[in-house]
Design an enzyme around this catalytic site. Structure first.
Site: not given
Ligand code: URA
Length: 241
Positions: A104
């Protein structure tokens, strides 16, 4: 047999247009003969290709480990945010590398890059289950019951429960401002959208900081945020198993 311009971009000599310029400038030779046009074919296993008189070695596939900082998107292009690709110089990007999976915008940590399509496919396939470990800071104490729940699979609003995951609740600490800090390490074996955040939400906790610290046997080691390094041959071989 391969076109010389494709070969040169694969080797990271430059982009297609840069490579064309080098050919025009008579800076590329094959077995000592100046290359006249980008369409010329070569045998990458036999022919000796030189750029400005220096022999070039052919690397079809490349593999990089990147320490993603928060604030950049795992995408090749974005109109708003900086992308993870912008941390790589042109000669590496010219090899058509892409991230394996995604983190993310606000997540930091380990991200693998390669132009090895079959390996990417293998690593991302739902049957492969490569373990990925995340360090998370949470807004409140994680309930002890989450350990068993995550082990047996948790409902995060998808058709299926999550696969068994390993949760380690870390001891509470106090930050410089004197606030209590709750943290945990979670290892998952799949890669659903916002999976870690959604798993903690399922037990009433909000993730305030997230970092991927390992993927299979790969760890960040000394790599600083925004830095990348090439995988060793041994690391590549382990990934391919
Ligand atoms: N899980 C999440 O919630 N975000 C990420 O970036 C990776 C795994």
């Amino acid at each position: 047999m391969l076109r010389i311009d494709k070969y040169l971009t694969d080797c990271g000599i430059g982009t297609r247009s840069e490579v064309k310029k080098y050919i025009k400038a008579k800076q590329i030779t094959v077995n000592g003969e100046i290359v006249a046009k980008p369409e010329q074919k070569i045998d990458e296993n036999v022919d000796e290709v030189c750029f400005k008189g220096q022999p070039i070695t052919y690397e079809k596939y490349v593999y990089y480990l990147f320490h993603k900082p928060a604030g950049c998107v795992t995408a090749k292009q974005d109109n708003v945010h900086k992308t993870v690709m912008e941390y790589f110089p042109d000669d590496i990007r010219a090899k058509d590398i892409a991230p394996v999976g995604r983190l993310d915008l606000d997540t930091e940590g380990l991200l693998l890059f390669t132009n090895d399509g079959p390996l990417t496919h293998h690593l991302l396939s739902p049957t492969h289950h490569i373990p990925k470990t995340y360090y998370a800071i949470l807004d409140k104490e994680v309930p002890e019951t989450a350990v068993e729940l995550f082990k047996s699979g948790v409902d995060i609003g998808d058709d299926k429960l999550t696969l068994p995951a390993e949760l380690i609740i870390l001891p509470m600490s106090v930050n410089d401002a004197g606030d209590k800090m709750y943290s945990a390490e979670l290892t998952i074996h799949e890669g659903r959208f916002h999976q870690v955040k959604r798993m903690f939400e399922a037990v009433g906790c909000t993730v305030t900081y997230l970092k991927r610290i390992s993927m299979g046997t790969l760890t960040l080691g000394e790599l600083q945020k925004g830095e990348y390094r090439k995988l060793t041959e041994e690391e590549v071989n382990t990934l391919q198993k």
